[in-house]
Design a protein around this motif. Structure first.
Motif, PDB file in Angstrom:
ATOM      1  N   CYS A 101     -13.390  -7.121  28.125  1.00 32.39           N
ATOM      2  CA  CYS A 101     -13.509  -5.687  28.835  1.00 32.39           C
ATOM      3  C   CYS A 101     -14.341  -5.743  29.742  1.00 32.39           C
ATOM      4  CB  CYS A 101     -14.085  -4.670  27.485  1.00 32.39           C
ATOM      5  SG  CYS A 101     -14.538  -3.184  28.233  1.00 32.39           S
ATOM      6  N   SER A 103     -15.919  -3.579  31.386  1.00 35.05           N
ATOM      7  CA  SER A 103     -17.050  -2.476  31.195  1.00 35.05           C
ATOM      8  C   SER A 103     -18.381  -2.915  30.472  1.00 35.05           C
ATOM      9  CB  SER A 103     -16.630  -1.328  30.609  1.00 35.05           C
ATOM     10  OG  SER A 103     -17.840  -0.367  30.502  1.00 35.05           O
ATOM     11  N   CYS A 104     -17.936  -3.457  28.909  1.00 39.47           N
ATOM     12  CA  CYS A 104     -19.043  -3.991  28.229  1.00 39.47           C
ATOM     13  C   CYS A 104     -19.159  -5.291  28.010  1.00 39.47           C
ATOM     14  CB  CYS A 104     -18.857  -3.343  26.737  1.00 39.47           C
ATOM     15  SG  CYS A 104     -17.313  -3.640  25.931  1.00 39.47           S
ATOM     16  N   CYS A 140     -11.881  -1.881  26.977  1.00 40.10           N
ATOM     17  CA  CYS A 140     -11.729  -1.590  25.627  1.00 40.10           C
ATOM     18  C   CYS A 140     -11.601   0.030  25.385  1.00 40.10           C
ATOM     19  CB  CYS A 140     -12.633  -2.257  25.068  1.00 40.10           C
ATOM     20  SG  CYS A 140     -14.372  -1.564  24.924  1.00 40.10           S
ATOM     21  N   CYS A 143     -14.937   1.861  25.342  1.00 42.85           N
ATOM     22  CA  CYS A 143     -15.288   2.201  26.787  1.00 42.85           C
ATOM     23  C   CYS A 143     -14.597   2.991  27.556  1.00 42.85           C
ATOM     24  CB  CYS A 143     -15.152   0.777  27.768  1.00 42.85           C
ATOM     25  SG  CYS A 143     -16.619  -0.192  27.205  1.00 42.85           S
TER      26      CYS A 143
END
Ligand SMILES: [Zn+2]
Length: 158
Positions: A101, A103-104, A140, A143
């Motif tokens: 992911c 983002s995270c 994901c 997110c």
């Protein structure tokens, strides 16, 4: 566990393919050594592998274990690396890819048979493929949900 089963099938398949390719036959000793190698989770030395083989009640010489290890490395079943204790070996992972992911940073390992089939069908000149590692980047679901909420909130504020 199905994960373990996959790993077993993969190693055995690699060995069978390699023996066929090099015109060798399989031996019960080799299979026992492979089984013992699989029971050792982390990096192991040839001596540790020989002990694991002996613990299974199988009598093979250290030379046989050495030869089998060399064969497993050539077949792409074992990886060899050098640690503080000298040469160590580890079972190579089955073909797999990771979903990361952006983002995270959460990573998930997944197996997709179709990619393995693509690799098997490929012929690289002067190179024998052992396995692949692939990373797929994206977002994901958690997110994606969060991003959707944030978008709605900023829209409401305006
Ligand atoms: Zn995420």
């Amino acid at each position: 566990m199905t994960g373990e089963k996959h790993k077993q099938d993969f190693a055995l398949q690699k060995l069978t393919e390699y023996l066929a390719r090099t015109g060798r036959r399989n031996t019960p000793e080799r299979l026992e050594i492979l089984e013992a190698a699989r029971s050792l989770v982390t990096g192991f030395s040839v001596e540790e592998l020989a002990n694991a083989v002996a613990a299974r009640g199988v009598r093979v010489s250290l030379a046989t274990v050495y030869n089998a290890v060399e064969l497993f490395v050539a077949a792409g079943i074992l990886a060899r690396y050098f640690g503080s204790r000298g040469a160590l070996f580890e079972i190579l992972p089955a073909n797999r890819h990771h979903l990361v992911c952006l983002s995270c940073g959460k990573t998930k390992a997944v197996k997709d048979q179709s990619f393995s089939e693509v690799l098997r069908a490929r012929h690289y000149s002067a190179f024998t493929a052992s396995y692949f590692e692939m990373t797929v980047y994206g977002v994901c679901s958690a997110c994606a949900r969060k991003a959707k909420k944030t978008n709605i909130n900023t829209r409401i504020k305006k």
